[in-house]
Structure formats: structure tokens, C-alpha cells
Design an enzyme around this catalytic site. Structure first.
Site, PDB file in Angstrom:
ATOM      1  CE1 TYR A 182      13.765  31.175   4.056  1.00 20.99           C
ATOM      2  CE2 TYR A 182      14.136  28.846   3.618  1.00 20.99           C
ATOM      3  CZ  TYR A 182      13.869  30.134   3.164  1.00 20.99           C
ATOM      4  OH  TYR A 182      13.711  30.356   1.821  1.00 20.99           O
TER       5      TYR A 182
ATOM      6  NE  ARG B 231      -7.264   1.292  11.747  1.00 24.55           N
ATOM      7  CZ  ARG B 231      -6.054   1.120  11.214  1.00 24.55           C
ATOM      8  NH1 ARG B 231      -5.180   2.122  11.225  1.00 24.55           N
ATOM      9  NH2 ARG B 231      -5.707  -0.042  10.679  1.00 24.55           N
TER      10      ARG B 231
ATOM     11  CG  MET C 245      10.662  23.495  -1.392  1.00 27.35           C
ATOM     12  SD  MET C 245       9.754  24.669  -2.421  1.00 27.35           S
ATOM     13  CE  MET C 245       8.524  25.257  -1.262  1.00 27.35           C
TER      14      MET C 245
ATOM     15  CE  LYS D 141      -0.530   0.061   5.054  1.00 24.63           C
ATOM     16  NZ  LYS D 141      -1.494   0.129   6.176  1.00 24.63           N
TER      17      LYS D 141
END
Length: 354
Positions: A252, A131, A300, A34
């Protein structure tokens, strides 16, 4: 010029991990593919395992159809089951095995006419995770309804563990007991063990295992050595060098400030490629085969690393973000997440199968 970032996918390591899981479990095993094989490429991984795997498992029908259209003929189990009638019709058409975990799915099967025995159904029991799955006291009635459907052939009983990667957590033992009581006396195969169940819970070893994260070499219990091999090596290169003087900040938000003269390498990979933005200063990374650390905030398209103690490293030096030298679990833990997330989030980086 080609950007130097890439993910090497070692298919021999994938096969090693599958065979190890199957051997430890002792029964048959569905290789879980998956989420694009946890970021590794579902089609390529399926083709690499097709001669070894007893079957595959995916999350939803469309994932299974992609494998079928690429020539994968092994059994494929759809773990979330069918969402609607169109899904159920497609599952029948493509000879998929389906999980049934709620009444609407059961009703759809009862109202669908198909050839006798066409559907291989996995009846999911809610043994305590709460669940998905039928309540334990409903299992016998659900089984009887399925047996009354001419289109239903084999019925396998399954459940899913909430805490299998915590060997000292008593919840898994409780779930095993609930499952056994709920399915007592009912004929059919059983499936309990996910990756953690395979590695840590022998009492959960039944007819079918469902190895997922361990297939890709990310041990669900990182402090134990189970002999798994890393399948993915996320690589890049140093493409610029600079030196920070004491007191100068980097990147940053200026989250890193040099306390001494610090040699900095700029690496061509960032959170747009799937490297976790939350990885802080001190996250392990390897340069030319030697461990060092990230410094400053992940950007990024790039990240910065400490080369102060690696004088031989320079522009063009190879960087391993995770792989055989840098455990993906260590990166994930530093970033405040689990190994599944950065692997599944891999994007923009070309995959090279070896």
C-alpha cells in the site's frame, strides 16, 4: 488450516521478572495486571504469580472481580479507585483494596456503612504529576477524615512518577521530596516505585513497589541491561515468497521501492493482530533466528520482510515479531510509540502459555 500466528507467553520469565523486581526493591510488590496484564492475559498471569506475589493491582473494579471469580485470593488494589457507589459496594464485597485520589471518593466512603476495618485504602498524593491525587497540603486533612471512618482499616500512602524512566530527570527527586513532606508524621505504609522507580530510583524504594511493564520483560529504560526476560514472543510464518526487480514498489502507498533485486517474504500477521501499522521499513524482525527487516507498509493481515540476505529462508520459516531476539522496545521506537501500546493492542492472535 490454522493461521500460524500466535503469542507464546513464558510464565517462568514472568515469575523471574517479578522476583527480580521484588529483590531490587527490597519491600513487598504488587504485580500490575491492568489492561489484561498488558495484553498477556490477566487471569493466567495472576495464577502463575499467585504463590509469589504479595498482591496484584488493576485499573478498575471489574478487572479485579474477574480475577476474584477465577479464584485469585491475593490482595488486589484498584488503581483508579471507585467510580460510583456500586463500585464501592462491589469493592467491599470482593475484599478489594482501593485507591482514593479525589474528594468524591472520600465522601462516598464517609457515607458508606460497612463492617469495621473492612476497607484497605491507598491515599494518593499528587506529588507533581498533576493527573490524579490530593494536593500535598490536603493530605493530613484527608488522612484524618479517613481515620474517622469506622469502615476504614489500613491506610497506605502512594504517589505516581511522571518521569521515573528518565534517570537524569530531576522531577522524580522533586516528587519524592514533596511526597515525604506531605506524609511526614503520618503512620502507614508508603508506595512510590513503579517499574522505572524500582530500576532507577533507590530513594523511592519504600514498603510497596508496583512493577508493571518490567514484569513483562519490556525494560522502561531500553539502553540498560537490568536482567529482564521477554515474556511474550509474537510469532508467525512466511507463507509466500516473491522477488522484486529494481524499480518495483511494494505494498500500500508504494512506500518501498527496490533498488536492487529483493527477495520478499510475506508474513501472516498485521495490524489487526496488534502489530503496529506505523512500523516503517527497517523495523527489526527475525526469521529462523536471524535478524532482518520489514519492508513496505504493514497491512491489516500481513506484512512483508526482506529475505535477500537469508537464502535459506522460505515458505514455512518461523518469524519472530518481538520476543527474546527482537526487543519490543526497538519495534515500538521504530513505530513511534512505546512498548506498552503494541503489547496492550494484541488481539486475534491465540495465546499459548508455556
Amino acid at each position: 488450516m490454522t493461521r500460524p500466528s500466535r503469542a507464546l507467553i513464558d510464565l517462568s520469565a514472568l515469575r523471574h521478572n517479578y522476583k527480580l523486581a521484588r529483590s531490587m526493591h527490597g519491600g513487598r510488590a504488587l504485580a500490575v495486571l491492568k489492561a489484561n496484564a498488558y495484553g498477556h492475559g490477566a487471569v493466567a498471569c495472576a495464577k502463575a504469580l499467585t504463590d509469589d506475589a504479595d498482591g496484584f493491582a488493576v485499573a478498575f473494579v471489574a478487572e479485579a472481580i474477574e480475577l476474584r471469580t477465577q479464584g485469585i485470593s491475593n490482595p488486589i488494589l484498584v488503581l483508579e479507585g471507585c467510580f460510583d457507589q456500586q463500585d464501592l459496594d462491589a469493592a467491599i464485597a470482593h475484599d478489594l483494596w482501593i485507591v482514593v485520589h479525589q474528594d468524591s471518593q472520600l465522601t462516598a466512603i464517609e457515607n458508606t456503612q460497612t463492617r469495621p476495618g473492612a476497607l484497605n485504602v491507598w491515599l494518593k498524593v499528587d506529588s507533581g504529576m498533576h493527573r490524579a491525587g490530593f494536593e500535598p497540603d490536603l493530605v493530613k486533612a484527608v488522612y484524618a477524615r479517613l481515620k474517622a471512618c469506622p469502615g476504614v482499616g489500613q491506610i497506605t500512602f502512594m504517589s505516581h512518577f511522571a518521569c521515573a524512566d528518565e534517570p537524569d530527570n530531576k522531577m522524580t527527586q522533586n516528587q519524592i521530596e514533596v511526597f515525604d513532606i506531605a506524609t511526614a508524621g503520618l503512620p502507614g505504609d508508603r508506595s512510590l516505585a513503579n517499574s522505572g522507580g524500582i530500576l532507577a530510583w533507590p530513594k523511592a524504594h519504600r514498603d510497596w513497589a508496583r512493577p508493571g511493564i518490567l514484569l513483562y520483560g519490556a525494560d522502561p529504560m531500553p539502553n540498560r541491561n537490568h536482567g529482564l526476560k521477554a515474556v511474550m514472543t509474537l510469532q508467525s510464518q512466511v507463507f509466500a515468497i516473491r522477488t522484486l526487480m529494481p524499480g518495483q514498489s511494494l505494498g500500500y502507498a508504494a512506500t518501498f521501492t527496490a533498488e536492487k533485486s529483493t527477495r520478499v517474504g510475506l508474513v501472516a500477521i498485521g495490524y489487526a493482530d496488534g502489530y503496529p501499522r506505523t512500523a516503517p521499513t527497517g523495523t527489526p524482525i527475525a526469521v529462523d533466528g536471524q535478524l532482518t527487516r520489514t519492508i513496505g507498509r504493514i497491512s491489516m493481515d500481513m506484512l512483508t520482510i526482506d529475505l535477500t540476505d537469508l537464502p535459506q529462508a522460505g515458505i514455512g520459516s518461523s518469524v519472530e515479531c518481538w520476543g527474546p531476539l527482537v526487543d519490543i522496545n526497538d519495534v515500538a521506537q521504530k513505530a513511534g510509540t512505546i512498548s506498552y501500546e503494541p503489547l496492550c493492542n494484541l488481539k486475534r492472535v491465540p495465546k499459548i502459555y508455556i
